[in-house]
Design an enzyme around this catalytic site. Structure first.
Site, PDB file in Angstrom:
ATOM      1  N   SER A  30      -1.052  27.377  -5.144  1.00  0.00           N
ATOM      2  CA  SER A  30      -0.698  28.755  -5.466  1.00  0.00           C
ATOM      3  C   SER A  30      -1.248  29.193  -6.813  1.00  0.00           C
ATOM      4  O   SER A  30      -1.267  30.386  -7.128  1.00  0.00           O
ATOM      5  CB  SER A  30       0.826  28.927  -5.478  1.00  0.00           C
ATOM      6  OG  SER A  30       1.363  28.523  -4.253  1.00  0.00           O
ATOM      7  N   HIS A  63      15.359  12.939  11.961  1.00  0.00           N
ATOM      8  CA  HIS A  63      14.220  13.070  12.881  1.00  0.00           C
ATOM      9  C   HIS A  63      13.260  11.885  12.744  1.00  0.00           C
ATOM     10  O   HIS A  63      12.346  11.749  13.532  1.00  0.00           O
ATOM     11  CB  HIS A  63      13.497  14.415  12.712  1.00  0.00           C
ATOM     12  CG  HIS A  63      12.734  14.591  11.438  1.00  0.00           C
ATOM     13  ND1 HIS A  63      12.612  15.798  10.814  1.00  0.00           N
ATOM     14  CD2 HIS A  63      12.047  13.726  10.676  1.00  0.00           C
ATOM     15  CE1 HIS A  63      11.888  15.644   9.717  1.00  0.00           C
ATOM     16  NE2 HIS A  63      11.535  14.413   9.614  1.00  0.00           N
ATOM     17  N   HIS A  64      13.503  11.025  11.742  1.00  0.00           N
ATOM     18  CA  HIS A  64      12.723   9.786  11.652  1.00  0.00           C
ATOM     19  C   HIS A  64      13.337   8.709  12.539  1.00  0.00           C
ATOM     20  O   HIS A  64      12.806   7.618  12.622  1.00  0.00           O
ATOM     21  CB  HIS A  64      12.706   9.276  10.209  1.00  0.00           C
ATOM     22  CG  HIS A  64      12.031  10.222   9.258  1.00  0.00           C
ATOM     23  ND1 HIS A  64      10.695  10.149   8.975  1.00  0.00           N
ATOM     24  CD2 HIS A  64      12.503  11.279   8.566  1.00  0.00           C
ATOM     25  CE1 HIS A  64      10.377  11.117   8.112  1.00  0.00           C
ATOM     26  NE2 HIS A  64      11.451  11.824   7.855  1.00  0.00           N
ATOM     27  N   LYS A 105       4.274  30.073   3.612  1.00  0.00           N
ATOM     28  CA  LYS A 105       3.399  29.690   2.500  1.00  0.00           C
ATOM     29  C   LYS A 105       1.933  29.791   2.888  1.00  0.00           C
ATOM     30  O   LYS A 105       1.120  30.374   2.167  1.00  0.00           O
ATOM     31  CB  LYS A 105       3.721  28.270   2.048  1.00  0.00           C
ATOM     32  CG  LYS A 105       5.009  28.211   1.285  1.00  0.00           C
ATOM     33  CD  LYS A 105       5.266  26.834   0.760  1.00  0.00           C
ATOM     34  CE  LYS A 105       6.347  26.883  -0.289  1.00  0.00           C
ATOM     35  NZ  LYS A 105       5.885  27.471  -1.550  1.00  0.00           N
ATOM     36  N   ARG A 125       1.848   1.477  15.212  1.00  0.00           N
ATOM     37  CA  ARG A 125       1.445   1.285  13.825  1.00  0.00           C
ATOM     38  C   ARG A 125       1.897  -0.093  13.343  1.00  0.00           C
ATOM     39  O   ARG A 125       2.664  -0.773  14.023  1.00  0.00           O
ATOM     40  CB  ARG A 125       2.015   2.388  12.934  1.00  0.00           C
ATOM     41  CG  ARG A 125       3.512   2.377  12.863  1.00  0.00           C
ATOM     42  CD  ARG A 125       4.062   3.623  12.202  1.00  0.00           C
ATOM     43  NE  ARG A 125       4.003   3.528  10.755  1.00  0.00           N
ATOM     44  CZ  ARG A 125       4.891   4.107   9.922  1.00  0.00           C
ATOM     45  NH1 ARG A 125       5.889   4.813  10.419  1.00  0.00           N
ATOM     46  NH2 ARG A 125       4.778   4.004   8.628  1.00  0.00           N
ATOM     47  N   THR A 173       7.350  26.920   5.787  1.00  0.00           N
ATOM     48  CA  THR A 173       6.041  26.326   5.526  1.00  0.00           C
ATOM     49  C   THR A 173       4.948  27.270   6.004  1.00  0.00           C
ATOM     50  O   THR A 173       3.934  27.474   5.319  1.00  0.00           O
ATOM     51  CB  THR A 173       5.916  24.959   6.226  1.00  0.00           C
ATOM     52  OG1 THR A 173       7.119  24.233   5.987  1.00  0.00           O
ATOM     53  CG2 THR A 173       4.744  24.188   5.702  1.00  0.00           C
ATOM     54  N   SER A 193      12.630   5.688 -13.849  1.00  0.00           N
ATOM     55  CA  SER A 193      11.531   6.446 -14.433  1.00  0.00           C
ATOM     56  C   SER A 193      11.458   7.850 -13.842  1.00  0.00           C
ATOM     57  O   SER A 193      11.359   8.843 -14.572  1.00  0.00           O
ATOM     58  CB  SER A 193      10.222   5.694 -14.198  1.00  0.00           C
ATOM     59  OG  SER A 193       9.132   6.535 -14.403  1.00  0.00           O
ATOM     60  N   SER A 194      11.528   7.944 -12.507  1.00  0.00           N
ATOM     61  CA  SER A 194      11.436   9.260 -11.865  1.00  0.00           C
ATOM     62  C   SER A 194      12.592  10.156 -12.268  1.00  0.00           C
ATOM     63  O   SER A 194      12.422  11.347 -12.497  1.00  0.00           O
ATOM     64  CB  SER A 194      11.467   9.133 -10.343  1.00  0.00           C
ATOM     65  OG  SER A 194      10.423   8.363  -9.906  1.00  0.00           O
ATOM     66  N   TRP A 249       7.208  -0.084   3.877  1.00  0.00           N
ATOM     67  CA  TRP A 249       7.737   0.592   2.681  1.00  0.00           C
ATOM     68  C   TRP A 249       9.116   1.158   2.966  1.00  0.00           C
ATOM     69  O   TRP A 249       9.874   1.475   2.056  1.00  0.00           O
ATOM     70  CB  TRP A 249       6.773   1.691   2.192  1.00  0.00           C
ATOM     71  CG  TRP A 249       6.942   3.035   2.836  1.00  0.00           C
ATOM     72  CD1 TRP A 249       6.435   3.420   4.039  1.00  0.00           C
ATOM     73  CD2 TRP A 249       7.659   4.166   2.320  1.00  0.00           C
ATOM     74  NE1 TRP A 249       6.795   4.708   4.307  1.00  0.00           N
ATOM     75  CE2 TRP A 249       7.542   5.203   3.271  1.00  0.00           C
ATOM     76  CE3 TRP A 249       8.378   4.406   1.153  1.00  0.00           C
ATOM     77  CZ2 TRP A 249       8.131   6.450   3.095  1.00  0.00           C
ATOM     78  CZ3 TRP A 249       8.977   5.663   0.999  1.00  0.00           C
ATOM     79  CH2 TRP A 249       8.841   6.663   1.961  1.00  0.00           C
ATOM     80  N   HIS A 283       0.842  -1.200   0.000  1.00  0.00           N
ATOM     81  CA  HIS A 283       0.000   0.000   0.000  1.00  0.00           C
ATOM     82  C   HIS A 283       0.876   1.248   0.000  1.00  0.00           C
ATOM     83  O   HIS A 283       0.678   2.161  -0.803  1.00  0.00           O
ATOM     84  CB  HIS A 283      -0.923  -0.001   1.229  1.00  0.00           C
ATOM     85  CG  HIS A 283      -1.533   1.331   1.559  1.00  0.00           C
ATOM     86  ND1 HIS A 283      -2.545   1.887   0.803  1.00  0.00           N
ATOM     87  CD2 HIS A 283      -1.271   2.232   2.529  1.00  0.00           C
ATOM     88  CE1 HIS A 283      -2.871   3.066   1.312  1.00  0.00           C
ATOM     89  NE2 HIS A 283      -2.107   3.306   2.357  1.00  0.00           N
ATOM     90  N   GLU A 313      12.187  13.010  -0.171  1.00  0.00           N
ATOM     91  CA  GLU A 313      11.077  12.364  -0.878  1.00  0.00           C
ATOM     92  C   GLU A 313       9.721  12.912  -0.394  1.00  0.00           C
ATOM     93  O   GLU A 313       8.808  13.137  -1.180  1.00  0.00           O
ATOM     94  CB  GLU A 313      11.155  10.849  -0.658  1.00  0.00           C
ATOM     95  CG  GLU A 313       9.927  10.058  -1.073  1.00  0.00           C
ATOM     96  CD  GLU A 313       9.704  10.010  -2.570  1.00  0.00           C
ATOM     97  OE1 GLU A 313      10.668  10.288  -3.302  1.00  0.00           O
ATOM     98  OE2 GLU A 313       8.571   9.709  -2.988  1.00  0.00           O
ATOM     99  N   ASP A 368       6.594  21.374 -26.493  1.00  0.00           N
ATOM    100  CA  ASP A 368       6.547  20.031 -25.920  1.00  0.00           C
ATOM    101  C   ASP A 368       7.602  19.962 -24.827  1.00  0.00           C
ATOM    102  O   ASP A 368       8.302  20.939 -24.558  1.00  0.00           O
ATOM    103  CB  ASP A 368       6.817  18.964 -27.001  1.00  0.00           C
ATOM    104  CG  ASP A 368       6.260  17.592 -26.605  1.00  0.00           C
ATOM    105  OD1 ASP A 368       6.447  17.198 -25.443  1.00  0.00           O
ATOM    106  OD2 ASP A 368       5.632  16.946 -27.456  1.00  0.00           O
ATOM    107  N   TYR A 425       9.126  15.819   0.602  1.00  0.00           N
ATOM    108  CA  TYR A 425       8.913  17.140  -0.003  1.00  0.00           C
ATOM    109  C   TYR A 425       8.686  17.029  -1.496  1.00  0.00           C
ATOM    110  O   TYR A 425       8.007  17.864  -2.081  1.00  0.00           O
ATOM    111  CB  TYR A 425      10.081  18.071   0.336  1.00  0.00           C
ATOM    112  CG  TYR A 425      10.068  18.379   1.807  1.00  0.00           C
ATOM    113  CD1 TYR A 425       9.068  19.186   2.337  1.00  0.00           C
ATOM    114  CD2 TYR A 425      10.991  17.832   2.678  1.00  0.00           C
ATOM    115  CE1 TYR A 425       9.005  19.437   3.685  1.00  0.00           C
ATOM    116  CE2 TYR A 425      10.936  18.074   4.027  1.00  0.00           C
ATOM    117  CZ  TYR A 425       9.939  18.869   4.530  1.00  0.00           C
ATOM    118  OH  TYR A 425       9.856  19.107   5.867  1.00  0.00           O
ATOM    119  N   HIS A 458      13.504  11.704   3.487  1.00  0.00           N
ATOM    120  CA  HIS A 458      12.923  12.978   3.862  1.00  0.00           C
ATOM    121  C   HIS A 458      12.742  13.932   2.685  1.00  0.00           C
ATOM    122  O   HIS A 458      11.664  14.468   2.503  1.00  0.00           O
ATOM    123  CB  HIS A 458      13.596  13.648   5.051  1.00  0.00           C
ATOM    124  CG  HIS A 458      12.628  14.617   5.633  1.00  0.00           C
ATOM    125  ND1 HIS A 458      11.592  14.211   6.430  1.00  0.00           N
ATOM    126  CD2 HIS A 458      12.424  15.921   5.391  1.00  0.00           C
ATOM    127  CE1 HIS A 458      10.801  15.233   6.662  1.00  0.00           C
ATOM    128  NE2 HIS A 458      11.291  16.287   6.062  1.00  0.00           N
TER     129      HIS A 458
END
Lengths: 381, 184, 526
Positions: free
Chosen positions: C269, C303-304, C332, C451, C329, C170-171, C142, C77, C256, C106, C258, C254
């Site tokens: 925006s 921080h993870h 914004k 979790r 943040t 791909s990315s 994951w 998931h 990722e 293009d 963002y 991390h």
């Protein structure tokens, strides 16, 4: 669409019903815990929570005011301003000040939490798939702590008990009013030892040790769980800690030490005698249910691709010696542990006998404590 | 097109460099650990004995722990559980190891120090953990670690825990284990 | 306007018909559509796995699946939603909109564009098929922490690694394409500080992608060699360190996070000024805030990992940096509110989703700030509080912004207005159910539910039943979205070129639907 509306209206009622029910059993907030540190952590949590609430109220208040007042339907003309250095500096600076205000108490608490010096009692906590092992460094005392909830309750065949999934066969016991230090490590994957009431959550890393400490004021039973995904039964390795007064604690230690000594003496006697098949099978089944069933499954079929089947296993059917050895010494690089260090001779003999005769294996032979002892002593060839 | 090509080349270079950086994190992490003491890793190169004096005004308690990992059948324990030392003093601590099985087994001890930062100040001149150790069936031996505590150890540390986790590495034994310990 | 629209447009359309058109296409609009449809498909596949999770957690006890399969569901998931739904959806939006927003005909590298899309279905096919292997698919979360993903994982790990490699390639190709397009192909007069914020945020995101996806590739390669080729990067017995894995993973992980939220900032925006009929407040500070968030994202990964046992000073460093992210943040959010202030707002579906984004993403930001406070993090870490936090920023953040973007640009893509009533129904159903789903998770987490567990103590039962109901409703609500999309693609009220009264930008100057080829002669930006 009427159906959908109906559903929408019924939801708040549902929400109310659920929260009314839950309030009887589940706290809605973080626990204040049982220690000075956990109280500090709770205070930090509440402070930052209220700060967020106030900022949220202000920002969302302005936003909703704007949504209500500045809508085209009211015939307003849009303003055209699109910057203001003054305002922008202000709303960068204010959060910085708030954050500094928050960082100071957080830093203080963190430093206090990490100060493990001058401990009175030290316990080595070792996680493994899927149980905890406690070793008291000041005493000759160590044991495993396993989930005590019966499998039937998990499978919904029996009514669930009050402490469903939060109960163990042998809880950790610590004295109140003393600084207790925990050294965490692991035998296989990463686990995390968590007792919310102590505000301790520390990873148990294989090959490395971590430290945490607590000083519990009130005697009581404190429950927690493994907090780091550690495989299949991650949800089934709870932590239970009983805090006793120092006198009761010492009495408990003495009692446990003498119990273990008596068990060891009994083991030696065991070597000389043969247990009968019925007794071995009965004990063996009990041990199997407690220690083996998680991987090898109740049917002995294992899980294809992960845990090998015992039913019809070539190793079991053809090589009795190898069977004893793998249970005593484990198999390096796999989840199979060396149970020789975890179970008593009687239990080992019984579970080996059981797996040799259950699941249609029917080898018909009994393994005695002396056979296991021989392998443990390396004289099994 | 030429415009694109140069930019794409540069970006691919960044990608390749970052892939390399992922792997460079491995040695970088070790350096970082040695500098900061993350994870209580101790240096696995021998330290040289300290020349300047012993700080007799301080006492540091060293706790010794030993833990054979779950599939390691050796008996493995320190001779004594704790030792009080002055910073700068060189001490030798022996660990007892016995192979009770019927097979030769090679062991590798992995040290870990807690609190992690203290790892920077615990210097090992000689340690059985620097090499793999081999024990024939039924044999036992004493394995020494020679160490001293750096007098620069910050004041907040009064106890240092030194743990060894012993692994069975017979499967990928490189053949250069300390073979002189074969008999006793 | 007529200067831009070429009457002979369809003469240029040498597109083959049928499947060949889609297999061989190098057109940014076709590829964008394929990315978006693929993302929607993955959103439903990943979502159905979430339904399995919620079904099992509806009641205490094990009812429907085995713990092993439950772990596979949580793992896949997560992988599908991150790499299959959110990231391709943003890439699809980038493909469609970036050339049109900067006045380019293009993407810069059209053939690579085709490749970067078409390898994606294979990556996910491999991942999904691995679930049917004996022993099942990946079951280590994951985040695939070693040694659970190395020594102790099942046989399908190689497939997982291979699949992640393809996703990464791909990315990276997609990101390179975006950078080159923006760098080289802006229309005359489209200076850096005139670019729409969606272009800016994607530009920065693309840099993050080429910086961190290779690190992820490195991490999975190390997992592969540790498991199959006897290396010991993460195995203590061989001199490695399992905590090192987490450092490498979160160095990717991390930024990722963002990558999945910066383009969302760009979308919001774009939408807020349109429906407030007022220019975006603080354009320049938005650009700087985005850039500083991107830079800070490289300094906060640990921080993870507060509970892994770091020295105090390292913990403090990561705590302070993490708290600091709240500042840009916050800027914004304040800017968006100031944009609305004294505007003349209307509340079409894109605006509703954008407003919900602001409120709910900010709630996710608040819980993120709480998580930064290390001592409190010891209590929150790996509980449902964290699950609530990242679903607020990813579902009501990233996903809501993608839905908002779809509604916003759908008339431009199809030439038809979507059904406003159905759209509003979709919005309200989603808004209510998503909060029923994720808000109570805060309480469950604070009360102490870890979790990634398939079964839980009885005290959590009522809340979990409730959360599951919210989950099913949210899942069902998304079917309305599909209905709206199909209906809009098939027909409906004709859309004008500008579509929205307050819309500004080059993409609104071409007719709706946008012709197959746009801006073959670059427009002049004043």
């Amino acid at each position: 669409m009427t159906n959908a509306r109906c559903l929408l209206w019924s939801l708040p009622t549902l929400l109310f019903a659920a929260s009314a029910n839950a309030s009887k059993s589940m706290p809605l907030n973080m626990t204040k815990g049982a220690t000075e540190i956990s109280q500090q952590v709770y205070d930090l949590h509440m402070t930052i929570f209220w700060i967020c609430c106030v900022i949220g109220a202000v920002v969302f208040g302005i936003m909703f005011w704007s949504i209500i007042r500045h809508r085209k339907a009211r015939g307003v003309q849009p303003a055209q301003f699109h910057e203001s250095t003054k305002v922008e500096i202000l709303w960068t600076a204010i959060p910085v000040v708030i954050l500094i205000g928050m960082a100071i108490p957080a830093t203080k608490t963190l430093i206090a939490m990490e100060d493990t010096s001058a401990a009175d009692v030290t316990v080595l906590v070792t996680g493994s798939q899927w149980k905890w092992h406690y070793k008291y460094l000041e005493h000759d005392l160590e044991y495993f702590s396993l989930l005590a909830t019966p499998r039937e309750q998990i499978a919904n065949k029996l009514a669930k008990g009050e402490n469903y999934l939060l109960e163990v066969d042998r809880p950790l016991v610590i004295p109140t009013g003393k600084k207790v230090r925990f050294l965490m490590t692991s035998d296989d994957v990463i686990h995390s030892w968590w007792v919310p009431a102590f505000a301790i959550k520390k990873d148990a890393n294989p090959g490395f040790i971590n430290e945490a400490w607590t000083r519990v004021d009130e005697p009581g039973i404190y429950r927690g769980q493994c907090a780091e995904l550690c495989g299949k039964d991650h949800g089934f390795m709870p932590v239970v800690v009983i805090a006793k007064t120092p006198e009761d604690y010492l009495a408990w230690v003495a009692q446990e030490e003498s119990r273990i000594a008596a068990e060891k003496a009994a083991e030696r006697e065991l070597l000389a005698m043969n247990m009968d098949m019925a007794e071995l099978m009965a004990t063996g089944e009990k041990v199997y249910q407690g220690w083996c069933v998680a991987c090898h499954q109740p049917t002995g079929g294992g899980l294809p691709g992960i845990f090998p089947a015992l039913k019809g296993s070539q190793l079991i059917l053809n090589d009795r010696q190898a069977h004893i050895e793998i249970i005593v010494n484990g198999k390096a690089g796999t989840a199979m542990q060396a149970f020789g260090k975890q179970l008593s001779l009687k239990e080992l003999a019984a579970v080996i006998t059981y797996t040799r005769n259950a699941f249609d294996n029917n080898t018909g032979d009994a393994v005695q404590a002396a056979d296991v002892y021989a392998v443990q002593q390396g004289k099994g060839e | 097109m030429q415009l694109h090509r140069t930019l794409v080349t540069k970006l691919l270079l960044v990608t390749a460099l970052m892939f390399g950086f992922g792997f460079a994190l491995v040695p970088l992490y070790d350096v970082f650990c040695e500098v900061t003491g993350i994870n209580g890793k101790t240096s696995n190169v021998p330290a040289t004995a300290l020349v300047d004096g012993v700080d007799t005004s301080r006492e540091i308690t060293i706790e010794f722990l030993a833990r054979p990992n779950k599939d390691m059948p050796w008996i493995f324990k320190p001779e004594i559980r704790r030792l009080t030392v002055h910073p700068g003093e060189v001490h030798v601590m022996n660990y007892f190891a016995e192979n009770p099985t019927a097979q030769m087994i090679v062991g590798q001890a992995v040290p870990s120090v807690s609190p992690g930062q203290a790892a920077l100040y615990l210097h090992k001149i000689e340690c059985f953990c620097f090499t793999q150790q081999q024990l024939a069936a039924g044999r036992n031996m004493l394995m020494p670690v020679q160490f001293y505590v750096d007098p620069a150890l910050p004041a907040q540390f009064s106890t240092i825990t030194l743990n060894y986790t012993l692994y069975d590495v017979t499967a990928n034994w490189q053949g250069n284990a300390a073979t002189e310990n074969l008999g006793e | 306007m007529s200067a831009i629209t070429h009457d002979h447009d369809h003469e240029h359309d040498h597109k083959p018909s049928g499947i060949k058109r889609w297999l061989y296409t190098t057109n940014h609009k076709d590829i964008g559509t394929m990315y978006l449809v693929f993302a929607l498909l993955m959103f439903f596949i990943g979502g159905s796995m979430a339904m399995v999770i919620r079904l099992e957690l509806f009641q205490p006890g094990m009812q429907f699946v085995e713990p092993q399969f439950f772990n596979q569901m949580t793992t896949v998931h997560g992988l599908i939603m991150v790499f299959g739904a959110v990231m391709p959806a943003f890439t699809g939006l980038a493909n469609w909109m970036i050339p049109m927003m900067i006045g380019a005909p293009d993407m810069a590298l059209p053939r690579m564009n085709n490749w970067s899309f078409w390898i994606l279905p294979f990556a996910f096919l491999i991942l999904l098929l691995s679930l049917f292997m004996p022993g099942g698919g990946p079951d280590f979360g994951w985040t695939f922490y070693a040694p659970l993903s190395t020594t102790y994982s099942n046989d399908s790990t190689a497939l997982f690694v291979f699949s992640v490699h393809i996703m990464g390639i791909s990315s990276i190709m997609g990101a390179i394409n975006v950078i080159v397009t923006i760098w080289n192909m802006r229309a005359p007069g489209m200076t850096w500080m005139k670019m729409p914020l969606f272009v800016w945020t994607w530009f920065i995101t693309a840099f993050l992608l080429i910086m961190v996806m290779p690190v992820l590739a490195g991490a999975v390669t190390m997992v592969l060699t540790d498991k199959y080729f006897g290396t010991s990067f993460f195995d203590a017995a061989g001199g490695g360190d399992p905590v090192l894995f987490q450092h490498i993973f979160w160095f990717f992980g991390h930024p990722e996070v963002y990558i999945m939220i910066l383009p969302a900032f760009g979308i919001v925006s774009a939408i807020i000024p349109t429906f407030a009929r007022k220019p975006l407040f603080g354009y320049a500070s938005m650009v700087y805030a985005t850039a500083s968030i991107a830079i800070l994202s490289f300094l906060v990964w640990a921080h993870h990992m507060f509970t892994t046992g770091m020295p105090v000073f390292a913990t403090l460093f990561f705590m302070y940096c993490t708290m600091l992210i709240a500042v840009p943040t916050g800027v914004k959010v304040f800017n968006w509110v100031a944009t609305m202030w004294r505007g003349a707002m209307t509340f079409e579906v894109p605006m509703m989703f954008a407003l919900a984004f602001i409120v709910l993403f900010t709630i996710g930001g608040f819980s993120g700030l709480m998580l930064a406070i290390t001592p409190a993090d010891f209590q929150y870490h790996d509980t449902y509080f964290v699950v609530a936090h990242f679903h607020y920023v990813l579902v009501t953040g990233a996903v809501f912004s993608i839905i908002a973007a779809a509604y916003y640009w759908l008339p431009k893509w199809t030439g038809h207005m979507y059904d406003e009533r159905l759209g509003q129904l979709h919005f309200w159903c989603s808004l209510i159910s998503v909060n029923l789903l994720f808000f109570p998770m805060h309480f469950v987490g604070l009360a102490g539910m870890p979790r990634r567990i398939p079964d839980y103590a009885l005290q959590f039962a009522d809340f979990n039943a409730f959360i599951s109901v919210g989950g099913f409703l949210f899942g069902l609500s998304q079917l309305i979205f599909v209905w709206v999309l199909v209906k809009c693609a098939r027909g409906g009220e004709k859309a004008t070129a500008q579509v929205w009264e307050g819309a500004e930008g080059l993409e609104w100057q071409v007719p709706s639907p946008a012709p197959y080829h746009t801006f073959e002669t670059p427009p002049e930006v004043k």
